[in-house]
Design a protein around this motif. Structure first.
Motif, PDB file in Angstrom:
ATOM      1  N   ALA A  55       0.787  -1.243   0.000  1.00  0.00           N
ATOM      2  CA  ALA A  55       0.000   0.000   0.000  1.00  0.00           C
ATOM      3  C   ALA A  55       0.820   1.295   0.000  1.00  0.00           C
ATOM      4  CB  ALA A  55      -0.978  -0.002   1.177  1.00  0.00           C
ATOM      5  N   PRO A  56       1.865   1.431   0.816  1.00  0.00           N
ATOM      6  CA  PRO A  56       2.578   2.721   0.841  1.00  0.00           C
ATOM      7  C   PRO A  56       3.089   3.163  -0.528  1.00  0.00           C
ATOM      8  CG  PRO A  56       3.195   1.399   2.736  1.00  0.00           C
ATOM      9  CD  PRO A  56       2.385   0.500   1.854  1.00  0.00           C
ATOM     10  N   ALA A  57       3.723   2.268  -1.264  1.00  0.00           N
ATOM     11  CA  ALA A  57       4.239   2.642  -2.584  1.00  0.00           C
ATOM     12  C   ALA A  57       3.101   2.905  -3.568  1.00  0.00           C
ATOM     13  CB  ALA A  57       5.150   1.536  -3.119  1.00  0.00           C
ATOM     14  N   LEU A  58       2.036   2.110  -3.452  1.00  0.00           N
ATOM     15  CA  LEU A  58       0.879   2.308  -4.334  1.00  0.00           C
ATOM     16  C   LEU A  58       0.278   3.688  -4.137  1.00  0.00           C
ATOM     17  CD1 LEU A  58      -1.404   1.369  -6.244  1.00  0.00           C
ATOM     18  CD2 LEU A  58      -2.524   0.370  -4.229  1.00  0.00           C
ATOM     19  N   PHE A  59       0.102   4.085  -2.892  1.00  0.00           N
ATOM     20  CA  PHE A  59      -0.568   5.367  -2.640  1.00  0.00           C
ATOM     21  C   PHE A  59       0.379   6.559  -2.772  1.00  0.00           C
ATOM     22  CE2 PHE A  59      -3.539   2.516  -0.157  1.00  0.00           C
ATOM     23  CZ  PHE A  59      -4.519   2.556  -1.133  1.00  0.00           C
ATOM     24  N   GLU A  60       1.662   6.303  -2.789  1.00  0.00           N
ATOM     25  CA  GLU A  60       2.595   7.369  -3.143  1.00  0.00           C
ATOM     26  C   GLU A  60       2.442   7.696  -4.624  1.00  0.00           C
ATOM     27  OE1 GLU A  60       7.383   8.443  -3.008  1.00  0.00           O
ATOM     28  OE2 GLU A  60       6.647   6.564  -2.143  1.00  0.00           O
ATOM     29  N   ALA A  61       2.239   6.653  -5.423  1.00  0.00           N
ATOM     30  CA  ALA A  61       2.058   6.844  -6.870  1.00  0.00           C
ATOM     31  C   ALA A  61       0.661   7.337  -7.205  1.00  0.00           C
ATOM     32  CB  ALA A  61       2.340   5.534  -7.596  1.00  0.00           C
ATOM     33  N   TYR A  62      -0.324   6.853  -6.433  1.00  0.00           N
ATOM     34  CA  TYR A  62      -1.724   7.212  -6.683  1.00  0.00           C
ATOM     35  C   TYR A  62      -2.365   7.684  -5.380  1.00  0.00           C
ATOM     36  CZ  TYR A  62      -1.019   4.675 -11.047  1.00  0.00           C
ATOM     37  OH  TYR A  62      -0.557   4.261 -12.270  1.00  0.00           O
ATOM     38  N   PRO A  63      -2.160   8.947  -5.008  1.00  0.00           N
ATOM     39  CA  PRO A  63      -2.599   9.428  -3.696  1.00  0.00           C
ATOM     40  C   PRO A  63      -4.096   9.658  -3.568  1.00  0.00           C
ATOM     41  CG  PRO A  63      -1.601  11.211  -4.950  1.00  0.00           C
ATOM     42  CD  PRO A  63      -1.377   9.956  -5.741  1.00  0.00           C
ATOM     43  N   ASN A  64      -4.816   9.684  -4.674  1.00  0.00           N
ATOM     44  CA  ASN A  64      -6.258   9.936  -4.602  1.00  0.00           C
ATOM     45  C   ASN A  64      -6.943   9.382  -5.855  1.00  0.00           C
ATOM     46  OD1 ASN A  64      -5.665  11.895  -6.640  1.00  0.00           O
ATOM     47  ND2 ASN A  64      -5.243  13.395  -5.030  1.00  0.00           N
ATOM     48  N   MET A  65      -8.258   9.458  -5.847  1.00  0.00           N
ATOM     49  CA  MET A  65      -9.036   8.923  -6.961  1.00  0.00           C
ATOM     50  C   MET A  65      -8.750   9.666  -8.259  1.00  0.00           C
ATOM     51  SD  MET A  65     -11.184   6.386  -7.297  1.00  0.00           S
ATOM     52  CE  MET A  65     -11.951   6.106  -5.705  1.00  0.00           C
ATOM     53  N   GLU A  66      -8.475  10.966  -8.147  1.00  0.00           N
ATOM     54  CA  GLU A  66      -8.187  11.763  -9.342  1.00  0.00           C
ATOM     55  C   GLU A  66      -6.949  11.251 -10.072  1.00  0.00           C
ATOM     56  OE1 GLU A  66      -9.906  14.814  -6.330  1.00  0.00           O
ATOM     57  OE2 GLU A  66      -8.968  12.831  -6.314  1.00  0.00           O
ATOM     58  N   SER A  67      -5.915  10.904  -9.327  1.00  0.00           N
ATOM     59  CA  SER A  67      -4.669  10.417  -9.942  1.00  0.00           C
ATOM     60  C   SER A  67      -4.867   9.043 -10.569  1.00  0.00           C
ATOM     61  CB  SER A  67      -3.554  10.362  -8.898  1.00  0.00           C
ATOM     62  OG  SER A  67      -3.896   9.507  -7.819  1.00  0.00           O
ATOM     63  N   LEU A  68      -5.716   8.241  -9.945  1.00  0.00           N
ATOM     64  CA  LEU A  68      -6.004   6.920 -10.498  1.00  0.00           C
ATOM     65  C   LEU A  68      -6.857   7.027 -11.764  1.00  0.00           C
ATOM     66  CD1 LEU A  68      -5.439   3.956  -9.779  1.00  0.00           C
ATOM     67  CD2 LEU A  68      -7.561   3.942  -8.460  1.00  0.00           C
ATOM     68  N   ALA A  69      -7.752   8.010 -11.775  1.00  0.00           N
ATOM     69  CA  ALA A  69      -8.676   8.170 -12.902  1.00  0.00           C
ATOM     70  C   ALA A  69      -7.965   8.539 -14.205  1.00  0.00           C
ATOM     71  CB  ALA A  69      -9.729   9.221 -12.567  1.00  0.00           C
ATOM     72  N   VAL A  70      -6.831   9.215 -14.103  1.00  0.00           N
ATOM     73  CA  VAL A  70      -6.114   9.627 -15.318  1.00  0.00           C
ATOM     74  C   VAL A  70      -5.014   8.638 -15.691  1.00  0.00           C
ATOM     75  CG1 VAL A  70      -6.618  12.067 -14.986  1.00  0.00           C
ATOM     76  CG2 VAL A  70      -4.524  11.098 -13.993  1.00  0.00           C
ATOM     77  N   SER A  71      -4.943   7.528 -14.961  1.00  0.00           N
ATOM     78  CA  SER A  71      -3.961   6.499 -15.263  1.00  0.00           C
ATOM     79  C   SER A  71      -4.578   5.436 -16.169  1.00  0.00           C
ATOM     80  CB  SER A  71      -3.442   5.879 -13.963  1.00  0.00           C
ATOM     81  OG  SER A  71      -2.365   4.998 -14.219  1.00  0.00           O
TER      82      SER A  71
END
Length: 214
Positions: A55-71
């Motif tokens: 989880a820590p590395a995942l959420f460093e890369a994708y800290p919120n839903m907005e960052s995940l949505a554009v991936s």
């Protein structure tokens, strides 16, 4: 051996168990609702410990839903490749993010959450409990599926949805929000598959498990 016997007093008998675990955070080490949703989806058929590790590395890369949505799926996969069924789960997460778009849009109802890819009733009950929403069901994870029949709240059943339904029929709604997680913690810590720690159990006097040899 048939262990189950109807017991109308379970709501009262379970009070010490609920008191012990009430409000205790789920073993997933999340920091907010976005992280909780993602981690619950990833934890399906995997261990909480493994999800906490990545989880820590995942959420460093994708800290919120907005960052995940554009991936996209290909970019997400390296961050969750140690998770079981990671390709399918990556597609679920990207689809959810592109639908929800922002953290504030995460639904917190049974209907809203179960409409999301990869989110069933068990996951929904966990999310609703952790975010302190009014309970619409009872958490029925692998520990609950094993322990609830063992202590004879309900008859034997292997399907989580069936176990949840039986528990909802057996117990009053006012304890739904806490009892599932309480039984889960009991199964994790005390009512182990082998060598259960019966003398440490807060409901030992009401449990019908016959092998109290410890």
């Amino acid at each position: 051996m048939e262990l189950f016997k109807e017991n109308p007093n379970w709501a009262e008998n379970l009070k010490p168990l609920i008191a012990k675990y009430k409000g205790k955070q789920h073993p997933l080490e999340y920091q907010n609702t976005y992280q909780l949703l993602v981690m619950v989806i990833l934890s399906a058929q995997d261990s909480d410990a493994n999800i906490n590790k990545i989880a820590p590395a995942l959420f460093e890369a994708y800290p919120n839903m907005e960052s995940l949505a554009v991936s996209n799926i290909e970019a997400l996969i390296p961050h969750i490749s140690k998770v079981r069924n990671f390709v399918t789960k990556a597609s679920w997460l990207i689809e959810i993010a592109q639908t929800i778009k922002e953290d504030k849009n995460i639904p917190l109802t049974m209907q809203g959450l179960t409409a999301l890819k990869g989110v069933g009733r068990k996951s929904t009950n966990v999310i609703m409990r952790e975010t302190k929403q009014p309970a619409e069901g009872i958490i029925a994870d692998l520990h609950v599926i094993r322990v609830a029949p063992r202590i004879a709240i309900i008859p034997e059943a292997n399907d989580g949805n069936k176990v949840e339904k039986l528990l909802m029929q057996a117990l009053p709604k006012e304890i739904w929000g806490e009892i599932g997680m309480a039984i889960s913690f009991l199964g994790r810590e005390t009512c182990r598959p082998t060598n259960p720690k019966c003398p440490e159990c807060p409901i030992e006097t009401d449990c019908q498990y016959p092998l109290k040899t410890i």
